[in-house]
Design an enzyme around this catalytic site. Structure first.
Site, mmCIF file in Angstrom:
data_model
loop_
_atom_site.group_PDB
_atom_site.id
_atom_site.type_symbol
_atom_site.label_atom_id
_atom_site.label_comp_id
_atom_site.label_asym_id
_atom_site.label_seq_id
_atom_site.Cartn_x
_atom_site.Cartn_y
_atom_site.Cartn_z
ATOM 1 N N TYR A 155 -58.730 -67.249 -39.665
ATOM 2 C CA TYR A 155 -57.542 -67.143 -40.846
ATOM 3 C C TYR A 155 -56.213 -66.941 -40.223
ATOM 4 O O TYR A 155 -55.445 -67.846 -40.633
ATOM 5 C CB TYR A 155 -58.034 -66.074 -41.746
ATOM 6 C CG TYR A 155 -57.121 -65.878 -42.939
ATOM 7 C CD1 TYR A 155 -57.196 -66.864 -44.023
ATOM 8 C CD2 TYR A 155 -56.009 -65.038 -43.016
ATOM 9 C CE1 TYR A 155 -56.394 -66.673 -45.043
ATOM 10 C CE2 TYR A 155 -55.156 -64.926 -44.180
ATOM 11 C CZ TYR A 155 -55.308 -65.783 -45.154
ATOM 12 O OH TYR A 155 -54.479 -65.700 -46.225
ATOM 13 N N LYS A 159 -53.213 -69.669 -40.171
ATOM 14 C CA LYS A 159 -51.655 -69.524 -40.938
ATOM 15 C C LYS A 159 -50.775 -69.304 -39.943
ATOM 16 O O LYS A 159 -49.685 -69.648 -40.150
ATOM 17 C CB LYS A 159 -52.042 -67.984 -41.662
ATOM 18 C CG LYS A 159 -52.797 -67.834 -42.620
ATOM 19 C CD LYS A 159 -52.378 -68.919 -43.593
ATOM 20 C CE LYS A 159 -53.129 -68.817 -45.115
ATOM 21 N NZ LYS A 159 -52.757 -69.456 -46.096
#
Ligand code: NAP
Length: 247
Positions: A155, A159
């Site tokens: 994740y 990002k």
């Protein structure tokens, strides 16, 4: 009603932060395309906001990780509205696990939806926006892109990738009237944080100088700035909405 006549596409717009962004942009007068992996949820949200705010809405079934679905979605939007002024790349997922336990398929799922999805939607939007000589792309990153977070290798990498992608597309298309920016939320009060045990919540709160979780509206406010004419000279930037947990 400064966004009256503008068309805003929000991916993952059926609920959570995406829905709050959709409501905020509709309050400023924008017509909405609510796109989500579930058509039923997208349709429900689009109907609700359309009735409340009196704007035109279109609901689409869209899995942002699928190139053919993204292409078709933009064809549908152009057929319905003739333009796309604002793209919010909001759809995102987590598949958490410590590095040594993280399966390659969990890495791929997060990368495909969060990062590749942002790439695919931005590419289709830029095709339209270059012709219009104007457009706004706003990507939803995360504080973990800047701080890292144990259990979120996939994740946080996705990002951080979004931040690099934002700056590159901003540089490539600044001269064509397109701005590209990102909003990086910290801990936002959602169903996810509501469900945490009280001791975990208290521990998380200690890392936030303002002493409370953010709201989905806090994120939507930053997005609204990037969508507005007030940010016309701002591109390739990140607004951190995190109560000071990362400075
Ligand atoms: P959420 O409540 O889980 O909402 C995400 C929406 O995206 C859901 O409607 C979901 O549909 C949809 N979606 C999932 N996969 C999709 C796909 N492949 N294509 C299109 N739509 C898809 O998440 P959220 O908390 O509002 O987060 C929104 C964004 O903010 C995400 O990018 C997230 O990473 C970011 N963010 C959130 C926080 C936070 O504290 N909540 C903090 C930092 C950043 P289903 O529900 O049907 O799966």
């Amino acid at each position: 009603m400064e966004l009256k006549g503008k068309i805003a596409l929000i991916t993952g717009g059926a609920r959570g932060i995406g829905k709050a962004i959709a409501i905020r942009l509709a309050k400023k007068g924008a017509d909405l395309v609510v796109a989500d992996i579930s058509y039923e949820s997208a349709a429900e949200t689009a109907k609700e906001i359309g009735a409340q705010e009196g704007v035109r809405t279109l609901a689409l079934k869209l899995d942002v990780s699928q190139a053919d679905e993204v292409t078709k979605a933009f064809e549908d939007i152009i057929r319905e509205f003739g333009r796309v002024d604002i793209l919010i790349n909001n759809a995102g997922i987590t598949r958490d696990g410590l590095l040594l336990r993280m399966k390659a398929e969990d890495w791929d799922a997060v990368m495909n939806i969060n990062l590749k999805g942002t790439f695919l939607c931005s590419k289709e939007a830029v095709k339209v926006m270059v012709k219009q000589k104007s457009g706004r792309i706003i990507n939803i990153a995360s504080v973990v892109a800047f701080m890292g977070n144990p259990g979120q290798a996939n994740y946080s990498a996705s990002k951080a990738g979004i931040v690099g992608l934002t700056k590159t597309i901003a540089r490539e298309y600044a001269s064509r009237g397109i701005t590209v920016n990102a909003v990086a939320p910290g801990f936002i009060a959602t169903a996810m944080t509501d469900a945490l045990a009280e001791n975990v919540r208290q521990e998380m709160l200690k890392s936030i100088p303002v002493g409370k979780f953010g709201s989905v509206e806090d994120v939507a406010n930053a997005v609204a700035f990037f969508a507005s004419s007030e940010s016309a000279y701002v591109t390739g930037q990140v607004i951190h909405v995190n109560g000071g947990m990362y400075m």
